[in-house]
Enzyme design. Structure first.
Site, mmCIF file in Angstrom:
data_model
loop_
_atom_site.group_PDB
_atom_site.id
_atom_site.type_symbol
_atom_site.label_atom_id
_atom_site.label_comp_id
_atom_site.label_asym_id
_atom_site.label_seq_id
_atom_site.Cartn_x
_atom_site.Cartn_y
_atom_site.Cartn_z
ATOM 1 C CB VAL A 234 -0.940 0.009 1.226
ATOM 2 C CG1 VAL A 234 -1.631 1.372 1.361
ATOM 3 C CG2 VAL A 234 -1.976 -1.097 1.126
ATOM 4 C CB SER B 157 7.958 3.973 7.017
ATOM 5 O OG SER B 157 8.215 5.346 7.169
ATOM 6 C CG ASP C 122 -9.627 -17.848 10.963
ATOM 7 O OD1 ASP C 122 -8.750 -18.614 11.404
ATOM 8 O OD2 ASP C 122 -10.201 -16.997 11.664
ATOM 9 C CE LYS D 41 -2.975 -44.873 9.664
ATOM 10 N NZ LYS D 41 -2.036 -44.604 8.561
#
Length: 331
Positions: free
Chosen positions: A24, A57, A129, A215
Protein backbone atom coordinates in the site's frame (compact mmCIF):
# COMPACT_ATOMS: atom_id res chain seq x y z
CA UNK A 1 -9.22 11.22 -6.48
CA UNK A 2 -7.85 10.88 -2.96
CA UNK A 3 -4.72 12.78 -1.91
CA UNK A 4 -3.95 11.37 1.53
CA UNK A 5 -4.64 7.83 2.70
CA UNK A 6 -4.37 5.90 5.92
CA UNK A 7 -3.59 2.21 6.39
CA UNK A 8 -4.35 0.05 9.41
CA UNK A 9 -4.43 -3.59 10.48
CA UNK A 10 -7.36 -4.79 12.54
CA UNK A 11 -8.43 -7.91 14.42
CA UNK A 12 -6.27 -11.02 14.62
CA UNK A 13 -2.85 -10.69 13.03
CA UNK A 14 -1.82 -12.77 10.04
CA UNK A 15 1.54 -13.39 8.33
CA UNK A 16 1.80 -11.09 5.33
CA UNK A 17 0.14 -8.06 6.89
CA UNK A 18 3.47 -6.20 6.84
CA UNK A 19 3.90 -7.09 3.18
CA UNK A 20 0.42 -5.69 2.50
CA UNK A 21 1.22 -2.45 4.34
CA UNK A 22 4.42 -2.20 2.32
CA UNK A 23 2.48 -2.73 -0.91
CA UNK A 24 0.00 0.00 0.00
CA UNK A 25 2.67 2.49 1.06
CA UNK A 26 4.97 2.12 -1.92
CA UNK A 27 2.16 2.00 -4.47
CA UNK A 28 0.59 5.11 -2.92
CA UNK A 29 3.87 7.01 -2.90
CA UNK A 30 4.37 6.14 -6.56
CA UNK A 31 1.02 7.86 -7.23
CA UNK A 32 2.07 10.98 -5.33
CA UNK A 33 -0.13 10.32 -2.29
CA UNK A 34 0.68 10.95 1.36
CA UNK A 35 0.36 7.86 3.55
CA UNK A 36 -0.35 7.63 7.26
CA UNK A 37 0.10 4.48 9.30
CA UNK A 38 -2.56 4.08 11.99
CA UNK A 39 -1.41 2.19 15.07
CA UNK A 40 -3.46 -0.58 16.70
CA UNK A 41 -6.30 -0.62 14.21
CA UNK A 42 -9.55 1.20 14.92
CA UNK A 43 -8.42 1.76 18.51
CA UNK A 44 -5.55 3.90 17.23
CA UNK A 45 -7.85 5.66 14.78
CA UNK A 46 -10.08 6.66 17.69
CA UNK A 47 -7.12 7.80 19.82
CA UNK A 48 -5.54 9.64 16.87
CA UNK A 49 -2.36 7.55 16.85
CA UNK A 50 -1.12 8.12 13.32
CA UNK A 51 2.27 8.70 11.73
CA UNK A 52 3.27 9.63 8.21
CA UNK A 53 5.07 6.85 6.36
CA UNK A 54 7.66 7.02 3.60
CA UNK A 55 9.19 4.25 1.51
CA UNK A 56 11.87 3.65 4.13
CA UNK A 57 9.25 3.17 6.84
CA UNK A 58 8.45 -0.18 5.23
CA UNK A 59 11.99 -1.27 4.36
CA UNK A 60 12.77 -4.84 5.45
CA UNK A 61 9.11 -5.45 6.26
CA UNK A 62 8.12 -7.85 3.50
CA UNK A 63 9.58 -10.85 5.33
CA UNK A 64 8.40 -9.98 8.84
CA UNK A 65 5.49 -11.71 10.53
CA UNK A 66 2.88 -9.88 12.57
CA UNK A 67 2.12 -6.22 11.88
CA UNK A 68 4.47 -3.40 12.76
CA UNK A 69 1.52 -1.02 13.02
CA UNK A 70 -0.02 -3.18 15.70
CA UNK A 71 -3.56 -4.52 15.85
CA UNK A 72 -6.34 -4.59 18.40
CA UNK A 73 -9.91 -5.69 18.81
CA UNK A 74 -12.07 -2.64 19.50
CA UNK A 75 -15.76 -3.61 19.74
CA UNK A 76 -16.57 -0.09 20.95
CA UNK A 77 -16.16 0.99 17.33
CA UNK A 78 -19.75 -0.14 16.83
CA UNK A 79 -20.77 3.01 18.72
CA UNK A 80 -21.59 5.83 16.23
CA UNK A 81 -20.16 8.42 18.63
CA UNK A 82 -16.82 6.60 18.68
CA UNK A 83 -16.80 6.53 14.88
CA UNK A 84 -17.52 10.26 14.73
CA UNK A 85 -14.33 10.94 16.68
CA UNK A 86 -12.35 8.60 14.42
CA UNK A 87 -13.71 10.35 11.33
CA UNK A 88 -12.88 13.75 12.76
CA UNK A 89 -9.31 12.62 13.44
CA UNK A 90 -8.90 11.64 9.80
CA UNK A 91 -10.50 14.78 8.43
CA UNK A 92 -8.28 17.02 10.55
CA UNK A 93 -5.28 15.48 8.77
CA UNK A 94 -6.95 15.63 5.37
CA UNK A 95 -7.12 11.84 5.04
CA UNK A 96 -9.75 10.97 2.47
CA UNK A 97 -8.90 7.32 1.79
CA UNK A 98 -8.30 4.32 4.06
CA UNK A 99 -7.00 0.79 3.50
CA UNK A 100 -8.11 -1.67 6.18
CA UNK A 101 -6.38 -5.05 6.44
CA UNK A 102 -8.32 -7.65 8.41
CA UNK A 103 -11.35 -9.92 8.44
CA UNK A 104 -15.06 -9.38 7.96
CA UNK A 105 -15.42 -7.48 11.24
CA UNK A 106 -12.77 -5.04 10.07
CA UNK A 107 -14.59 -4.78 6.74
CA UNK A 108 -17.81 -3.82 8.53
CA UNK A 109 -16.04 -0.94 10.28
CA UNK A 110 -14.57 0.29 7.01
CA UNK A 111 -17.96 0.20 5.31
CA UNK A 112 -19.47 2.35 8.06
CA UNK A 113 -16.68 4.93 7.74
CA UNK A 114 -17.46 5.24 4.05
CA UNK A 115 -21.21 5.47 4.49
CA UNK A 116 -21.12 7.83 7.47
CA UNK A 117 -18.11 9.99 6.70
CA UNK A 118 -17.45 9.74 2.98
CA UNK A 119 -13.98 8.25 3.49
CA UNK A 120 -13.05 6.05 0.54
CA UNK A 121 -12.33 2.74 2.28
CA UNK A 122 -10.86 -0.40 0.73
CA UNK A 123 -10.54 -3.67 2.65
CA UNK A 124 -7.86 -6.32 2.19
CA UNK A 125 -8.54 -9.85 3.51
CA UNK A 126 -5.95 -10.49 6.22
CA UNK A 127 -6.70 -13.61 8.28
CA UNK A 128 -5.31 -17.14 8.52
CA UNK A 129 -8.87 -18.52 8.63
CA UNK A 130 -9.57 -17.97 4.91
CA UNK A 131 -13.16 -17.18 5.89
CA UNK A 132 -13.69 -13.92 3.97
CA UNK A 133 -16.08 -13.87 1.03
CA UNK A 134 -15.05 -12.42 -2.33
CA UNK A 135 -11.62 -14.03 -2.47
CA UNK A 136 -10.21 -17.49 -3.05
CA UNK A 137 -7.51 -16.97 -0.44
CA UNK A 138 -6.72 -14.54 2.36
CA UNK A 139 -3.38 -13.04 3.35
CA UNK A 140 -1.74 -15.36 5.87
CA UNK A 141 -3.58 -18.56 4.98
CA UNK A 142 -0.71 -20.30 3.22
CA UNK A 143 1.83 -19.41 5.89
CA UNK A 144 -0.45 -20.77 8.61
CA UNK A 145 -0.93 -23.88 6.48
CA UNK A 146 2.83 -24.49 6.42
CA UNK A 147 2.93 -24.10 10.20
CA UNK A 148 0.12 -26.59 10.73
CA UNK A 149 1.54 -29.14 8.30
CA UNK A 150 4.95 -28.95 9.98
CA UNK A 151 3.27 -29.65 13.33
CA UNK A 152 1.36 -32.59 11.85
CA UNK A 153 4.59 -34.03 10.43
CA UNK A 154 6.22 -33.86 13.85
CA UNK A 155 3.20 -35.41 15.56
CA UNK A 156 3.20 -38.22 13.03
CA UNK A 157 6.78 -39.09 14.00
CA UNK A 158 5.90 -39.57 17.65
CA UNK A 159 2.46 -41.07 17.00
CA UNK A 160 3.92 -43.79 14.80
CA UNK A 161 6.60 -44.54 17.40
CA UNK A 162 4.00 -45.10 20.13
CA UNK A 163 1.13 -46.42 17.98
CA UNK A 164 -0.91 -43.49 19.23
CA UNK A 165 -3.88 -41.53 17.93
CA UNK A 166 -3.15 -37.79 17.82
CA UNK A 167 -5.81 -35.09 17.55
CA UNK A 168 -4.70 -31.73 16.16
CA UNK A 169 -6.90 -28.69 16.78
CA UNK A 170 -6.57 -26.11 14.01
CA UNK A 171 -7.77 -22.50 13.93
CA UNK A 172 -10.49 -21.37 11.54
CA UNK A 173 -13.48 -20.23 13.62
CA UNK A 174 -16.45 -21.36 11.52
CA UNK A 175 -14.44 -22.17 8.39
CA UNK A 176 -12.68 -25.49 7.87
CA UNK A 177 -10.39 -24.45 5.01
CA UNK A 178 -7.19 -24.44 7.07
CA UNK A 179 -8.01 -27.79 8.66
CA UNK A 180 -8.98 -29.29 5.32
CA UNK A 181 -5.88 -28.12 3.48
CA UNK A 182 -3.63 -29.24 6.34
CA UNK A 183 -5.31 -32.65 6.44
CA UNK A 184 -4.59 -33.21 2.75
CA UNK A 185 -1.02 -31.89 2.87
CA UNK A 186 -0.27 -33.65 6.16
CA UNK A 187 -1.79 -36.97 5.16
CA UNK A 188 -4.24 -37.01 8.08
CA UNK A 189 -6.37 -40.10 8.44
CA UNK A 190 -9.47 -38.32 9.71
CA UNK A 191 -10.92 -34.82 9.59
CA UNK A 192 -13.66 -32.83 11.33
CA UNK A 193 -14.70 -29.42 9.99
CA UNK A 194 -17.66 -27.07 10.61
CA UNK A 195 -19.09 -27.50 7.11
CA UNK A 196 -19.78 -31.21 7.67
CA UNK A 197 -21.86 -32.52 10.58
CA UNK A 198 -19.60 -33.90 13.28
CA UNK A 199 -20.48 -36.73 15.67
CA UNK A 200 -18.01 -38.40 17.99
CA UNK A 201 -19.48 -41.82 17.37
CA UNK A 202 -19.03 -41.45 13.60
CA UNK A 203 -15.38 -40.52 14.07
CA UNK A 204 -14.80 -43.51 16.36
CA UNK A 205 -16.48 -45.77 13.82
CA UNK A 206 -14.06 -44.57 11.14
CA UNK A 207 -11.07 -45.00 13.45
CA UNK A 208 -12.13 -48.55 14.37
CA UNK A 209 -12.50 -49.39 10.69
CA UNK A 210 -8.94 -48.19 10.13
CA UNK A 211 -7.65 -50.24 13.05
CA UNK A 212 -9.42 -53.32 11.68
CA UNK A 213 -7.50 -52.83 8.43
CA UNK A 214 -4.21 -52.80 10.30
CA UNK A 215 -3.80 -49.09 11.03
CA UNK A 216 -1.54 -48.71 14.06
CA UNK A 217 -1.56 -44.93 14.47
CA UNK A 218 -3.59 -42.01 13.16
CA UNK A 219 -3.80 -38.22 12.97
CA UNK A 220 -7.18 -36.52 13.39
CA UNK A 221 -7.41 -32.89 12.24
CA UNK A 222 -10.27 -30.91 13.76
CA UNK A 223 -11.31 -27.26 13.52
CA UNK A 224 -11.45 -25.31 16.78
CA UNK A 225 -14.75 -25.04 18.66
CA UNK A 226 -16.16 -28.27 17.23
CA UNK A 227 -15.40 -30.22 20.41
CA UNK A 228 -13.37 -30.17 23.60
CA UNK A 229 -10.11 -31.76 22.53
CA UNK A 230 -9.19 -33.30 25.88
CA UNK A 231 -12.64 -34.80 26.33
CA UNK A 232 -12.66 -36.05 22.75
CA UNK A 233 -9.27 -37.72 23.28
CA UNK A 234 -10.55 -39.51 26.39
CA UNK A 235 -13.64 -40.65 24.50
CA UNK A 236 -11.65 -42.02 21.57
CA UNK A 237 -9.20 -43.78 23.89
CA UNK A 238 -12.03 -45.40 25.83
CA UNK A 239 -13.86 -46.56 22.69
CA UNK A 240 -10.82 -47.78 20.74
CA UNK A 241 -8.47 -48.86 23.53
CA UNK A 242 -5.73 -46.86 21.80
CA UNK A 243 -3.69 -44.18 23.56
CA UNK A 244 -5.00 -40.83 22.32
CA UNK A 245 -3.60 -37.36 22.86
CA UNK A 246 -4.85 -33.92 21.83
CA UNK A 247 -2.69 -31.01 20.69
CA UNK A 248 -3.98 -27.44 20.45
CA UNK A 249 -1.71 -25.50 18.10
CA UNK A 250 -3.16 -22.15 19.16
CA UNK A 251 -1.64 -18.80 18.29
CA UNK A 252 1.58 -20.27 16.92
CA UNK A 253 -0.42 -20.55 13.68
CA UNK A 254 -0.52 -16.76 13.36
CA UNK A 255 3.21 -16.19 13.69
CA UNK A 256 6.28 -16.57 11.52
CA UNK A 257 7.69 -15.06 8.37
CA UNK A 258 5.16 -15.18 5.52
CA UNK A 259 5.77 -17.73 2.79
CA UNK A 260 6.47 -16.50 -0.73
CA UNK A 261 2.87 -16.81 -1.93
CA UNK A 262 1.54 -14.72 0.95
CA UNK A 263 4.16 -12.04 0.25
CA UNK A 264 3.16 -11.92 -3.40
CA UNK A 265 -0.57 -11.96 -2.63
CA UNK A 266 -0.24 -9.21 -0.01
CA UNK A 267 1.88 -7.05 -2.31
CA UNK A 268 -0.54 -7.42 -5.22
CA UNK A 269 -3.56 -6.68 -3.06
CA UNK A 270 -1.91 -3.63 -1.49
CA UNK A 271 -1.03 -2.18 -4.88
CA UNK A 272 -4.49 -2.98 -6.26
CA UNK A 273 -6.15 -1.19 -3.34
CA UNK A 274 -4.26 1.97 -4.28
CA UNK A 275 -5.30 1.54 -7.91
CA UNK A 276 -8.93 1.51 -6.75
CA UNK A 277 -8.44 4.66 -4.68
CA UNK A 278 -6.81 6.65 -7.50
CA UNK A 279 -9.35 5.52 -10.11
CA UNK A 280 -6.89 3.50 -12.19
CA UNK A 281 -9.48 0.74 -12.48
CA UNK A 282 -12.14 1.19 -15.15
CA UNK A 283 -14.88 2.10 -14.54
CA UNK A 284 -13.99 4.26 -11.51
CA UNK A 285 -15.58 3.16 -8.26
CA UNK A 286 -18.63 4.89 -6.82
CA UNK A 287 -18.13 4.98 -3.04
CA UNK A 288 -21.59 6.44 -2.44
CA UNK A 289 -22.84 2.87 -1.91
CA UNK A 290 -20.13 2.03 0.62
CA UNK A 291 -16.59 0.74 0.78
CA UNK A 292 -14.99 -1.91 -1.41
CA UNK A 293 -12.87 -4.97 -0.71
CA UNK A 294 -10.14 -6.66 -2.71
CA UNK A 295 -9.88 -10.35 -3.51
CA UNK A 296 -8.13 -12.84 -5.71
CA UNK A 297 -10.15 -15.17 -7.92
CA UNK A 298 -8.51 -17.52 -10.40
CA UNK A 299 -5.24 -15.63 -9.75
CA UNK A 300 -6.74 -12.30 -10.87
CA UNK A 301 -7.30 -9.25 -8.66
CA UNK A 302 -10.99 -8.46 -8.20
CA UNK A 303 -13.09 -6.10 -6.07
CA UNK A 304 -16.59 -6.03 -4.68
CA UNK A 305 -18.71 -3.89 -2.38
CA UNK A 306 -17.96 -4.68 1.25
CA UNK A 307 -21.69 -4.87 1.95
CA UNK A 308 -21.96 -7.75 -0.51
CA UNK A 309 -19.06 -9.70 0.98
CA UNK A 310 -20.21 -9.37 4.60
CA UNK A 311 -23.85 -10.17 3.86
CA UNK A 312 -24.95 -13.24 5.87
CA UNK A 313 -25.48 -15.35 2.76
CA UNK A 314 -21.96 -14.56 1.50
CA UNK A 315 -20.09 -14.18 4.79
CA UNK A 316 -18.40 -17.57 4.71
CA UNK A 317 -16.10 -18.52 1.88
CA UNK A 318 -17.56 -21.20 -0.35
CA UNK A 319 -17.04 -24.68 1.08
CA UNK A 320 -14.33 -26.46 -0.86
CA UNK A 321 -16.36 -29.59 -1.39
CA UNK A 322 -13.98 -30.95 -4.01
CA UNK A 323 -11.11 -30.65 -1.53
CA UNK A 324 -13.15 -32.52 1.06
CA UNK A 325 -13.98 -35.29 -1.40
CA UNK A 326 -10.28 -35.62 -2.21
CA UNK A 327 -9.37 -35.80 1.47
CA UNK A 328 -11.95 -38.53 2.12
CA UNK A 329 -10.63 -40.62 -0.77
CA UNK A 330 -7.12 -40.46 0.61
CA UNK A 331 -7.95 -41.36 4.22
Amino acid sequence: MVKKIGVLTSGGDAPGMNAAIRGVVRAALSEGLEVYGIEDGYLGLYHNRMKQLDRYSVSDMINRGGTFLGSARFPEFRDPEIRKIALQNMKERGIDGLVVIGGDGSYAGADLLTKEGGIHCVGLPGTIDNDVAGTDYTIGFFTALETVVEAIDRLRDTSSSHQRISIVEVMGRFCGDLTLAAAIAGGCEFIAIPEVEFKREDLVKEIKAGIAKGKKHAIVAITEKLDNIDELAKYIEKETDRETRGTVLGHIQRGGAPVAYDRILASRMGAYAVDLLVNKISPPLNFSSGGFCVGIQNEKMVHELISVCIAPENKKSKFKEDWYDTAKKLF
